[in-house]
Structures are given as structure tokens and as C-alpha cells.
Write an enzyme that holds these catalytic residues in place. Sequence first.
Site, PDB file in Angstrom:
ATOM      1  N   LEU A 138      -3.175  -2.121  -2.229  1.00 14.75           N
ATOM      2  CA  LEU A 138      -2.429  -2.736  -1.137  1.00 14.75           C
ATOM      3  C   LEU A 138      -0.962  -2.416  -1.379  1.00 14.75           C
ATOM      4  O   LEU A 138      -0.513  -2.362  -2.530  1.00 14.75           O
ATOM      5  CB  LEU A 138      -2.631  -4.256  -1.112  1.00 14.75           C
ATOM      6  CG  LEU A 138      -4.029  -4.781  -0.781  1.00 14.75           C
ATOM      7  CD1 LEU A 138      -4.058  -6.300  -0.878  1.00 14.75           C
ATOM      8  CD2 LEU A 138      -4.476  -4.339   0.608  1.00 14.75           C
ATOM      9  N   ASP A 139      -0.207  -2.200  -0.317  1.00 13.58           N
ATOM     10  CA  ASP A 139       1.224  -1.964  -0.471  1.00 13.58           C
ATOM     11  C   ASP A 139       1.877  -3.146  -1.175  1.00 13.58           C
ATOM     12  O   ASP A 139       1.369  -4.274  -1.122  1.00 13.58           O
ATOM     13  CB  ASP A 139       1.883  -1.766   0.900  1.00 13.58           C
ATOM     14  CG  ASP A 139       1.366  -0.526   1.614  1.00 13.58           C
ATOM     15  OD1 ASP A 139       0.868   0.388   0.929  1.00 13.58           O
ATOM     16  OD2 ASP A 139       1.454  -0.487   2.858  1.00 13.58           O
ATOM     17  N   LYS A 140       3.017  -2.898  -1.770  1.00 15.08           N
ATOM     18  CA  LYS A 140       3.727  -3.933  -2.534  1.00 15.08           C
ATOM     19  C   LYS A 140       3.855  -5.240  -1.752  1.00 15.08           C
ATOM     20  O   LYS A 140       3.610  -6.325  -2.297  1.00 15.08           O
ATOM     21  CB  LYS A 140       5.120  -3.414  -2.910  1.00 15.08           C
ATOM     22  CG  LYS A 140       6.011  -4.440  -3.584  1.00 15.08           C
ATOM     23  CD  LYS A 140       7.412  -3.881  -3.812  1.00 15.08           C
ATOM     24  CE  LYS A 140       8.330  -4.953  -4.377  1.00 15.08           C
ATOM     25  NZ  LYS A 140       9.717  -4.440  -4.553  1.00 15.08           N
ATOM     26  N   THR A 142       2.176  -6.174   1.044  1.00 18.46           N
ATOM     27  CA  THR A 142       0.978  -6.621   1.747  1.00 18.46           C
ATOM     28  C   THR A 142       0.229  -7.586   0.838  1.00 18.46           C
ATOM     29  O   THR A 142       0.086  -7.342  -0.358  1.00 18.46           O
ATOM     30  CB  THR A 142       0.075  -5.430   2.113  1.00 18.46           C
ATOM     31  OG1 THR A 142       0.790  -4.554   2.998  1.00 18.46           O
ATOM     32  CG2 THR A 142      -1.199  -5.889   2.797  1.00 18.46           C
ATOM     33  N   ARG A 237       0.054   0.235   9.089  1.00 18.09           N
ATOM     34  CA  ARG A 237       1.468   0.226   9.469  1.00 18.09           C
ATOM     35  C   ARG A 237       1.807   1.458  10.315  1.00 18.09           C
ATOM     36  O   ARG A 237       2.500   1.365  11.336  1.00 18.09           O
ATOM     37  CB  ARG A 237       2.333   0.154   8.214  1.00 18.09           C
ATOM     38  CG  ARG A 237       2.083  -1.095   7.389  1.00 18.09           C
ATOM     39  CD  ARG A 237       2.645  -0.976   5.978  1.00 18.09           C
ATOM     40  NE  ARG A 237       4.092  -0.796   6.002  1.00 18.09           N
ATOM     41  CZ  ARG A 237       4.812  -0.475   4.926  1.00 18.09           C
ATOM     42  NH1 ARG A 237       4.205  -0.280   3.750  1.00 18.09           N
ATOM     43  NH2 ARG A 237       6.120  -0.341   5.018  1.00 18.09           N
TER      44      ARG A 237
END
Length: 322
Positions: A138-140, A142, A237
Site C-alpha cells: 500500500l502507498d505510504k 494509504t 489514484r
Amino acid sequence: MSETIQLEAIVPEELAGKRLDQALAELFPDYSRSRLKQWITEGAVSVDAEPVKKPREKVSLGMLLAVDAELESEERHKPQPMPLNVVYEDDDILVINKPAGLVVHPGAGAPDGTLLNALLHHFPAIDQVPRAGIIHRLDKDTTGLMVVAKTVPAQTHLVAAMQAREIEREYEAVCNGVMTAGGMVDEPVGRHPTKRTHMAVVGGGRDAVTHYRVMERFRAHTHLRLKLETGRTHQIRVHMAHIRYPLVGDLTYGGRPRPPKQASDSFLQTLRGFSRQALHAVQLSLHHPISGEWMSWQAPYPEDFTHLLEQLRIDREQHARG
């Protein structure tokens, strides 16, 4: 002391014709391009069991790429005591609810203090599993659910399930703009041609499919439920920005604050103060890699996401009353 790195992958259709170093970077994203190039020139990379020392060599569909290299011990990652929100754990897997701000894997901008460092402390034996059992990211900024393999067999099964699209991941998000209906985005995602830290919908990118449906509409925003078929970097995104509904708080992809007319000060403050993409991995479902049992978990909204929805509803109700 050094650690032996052994990696193997078959060249998929979307990488056929790419340079060897580019294909390796896509297939093994945990390692930097410079390190992969170094391994190629040192003869640590083979194509169909034959060493290849030219990074620019083209690869073809079905080729077997293998890396057999040494990683110096000082470059290995260290365990760090950090809080982990463990949703489920058994002998084979670990499911966590990741908070905003936590980087999943060490990199140039985050050498430590990552989820990987926390996993090494929580379960030291996970050091024997490639990438400490991390099979997706997961992105930082998210939040939400991630599954981690605690053993090599579990990892092997989970990676295969991920590639076969048998792991179901659902997200919730708040986007700018009022959607009339749900739909699907089926557009390839790859590295942005000029902004190297960004992803984009690009010809020649990797196939990416995102399904979305409307959960709730507001005056200038929409609450969405999204389901991934693929798991490309920044996929949701990028896809939402591509159809011109960028996520609230996602300044990278155009999600700057867009308040409706006559918004209250508290609502404006909430929108402007939401400093991350409004994206939460709310549900994760999969077949257990060892028992085969179908399992599913849900993660409650983080506090900032709940507050954002509350303010959006208040704004809608205030203006509905006229």
C-alpha cells in the site's frame, strides 16, 4: 557476511521487447535499478540459464530471468520495535491494518522505520522469507489491510494467487467531483514519461483494471467503493485522476481541495487539512495459502477518513435545507 539473493521470473507478454534492466526493475521492484544494473554487469543475471552482462539486451516472452547475487550484510534490514495493528495471525500468514504514514518497504527515502522493519521484530523468523513475506504493498499514505506470508510455502502460494487475481482487495475512497454512476477503468499503467516518481496511463504500460461504484454523493465529492483486478503502483489514484475524479488529498495526481460554494469554515478546514489521498483498503479476501479456507477481513475507517465523511454529510445537509 553476505546474503545470497536468488530471484526468478518468466517474462510476461507486457514486458516482451523491453531491455533486460527495465524488465528486471518491473519484475523485482524491491531492488533499485542501479543495483540491478550492477548485478547484470557483474554476471549475476542469467537469461534462459545463460549469463548476460548487457543491461540493454532485449528480452522476449517466456524467457526465464534469474538473479543469483550477493547482498552485503550491512545492507540487510534490521528489526525495529514498532506498533503493528494485527487483524489476524496464524503460523502461515499475518494480516495487518496499516496506518497512514507507514512506508511498506525500505527505499531511498525511507531506509528504516518501515513495515518490513516492524515485521522483522514482530516475527524474527520472517527474515528467512524473501522480502520479509511482503507480497503486495500500500502507498505510504494509504491505510488498510495487507496480508504478509510468514513462511516460504505460504509466500509461494500467495504470490501465485495474486498473479492469478484470486486475492480480492476492495477499497473506499473520496474523490473530487460528483459521479453519476459507477463503472470500470481498463487502462494500462506505467512510469510517467517525464516525472519519474509518478505513474500514468501510458501506451505500453502494464494492464490495469479498476472497478468502482458510488456509495454516497455530496455537493462536490463522491464516496466510492473500488475493487482491483490488478495491483499496479498507484493504480487507483492514477485511474481516478485519468477519468477526472482525482482522490481528495492526492496532490500528486491533481486532488487539490475543491470545495463547493458557500462551504463552512470547518468544512474548508477539513478539506484543506486532509494531507493524504483519501484511500482505505477496507476489505481483503483470499484462500488461506495452506489450508485453502476462504477467509475475509474488514478494516474500520481511520479517524481522518471518518471525519471527512462526517463533514461532507454536514455540508450536504446544511445546503439541502437551503
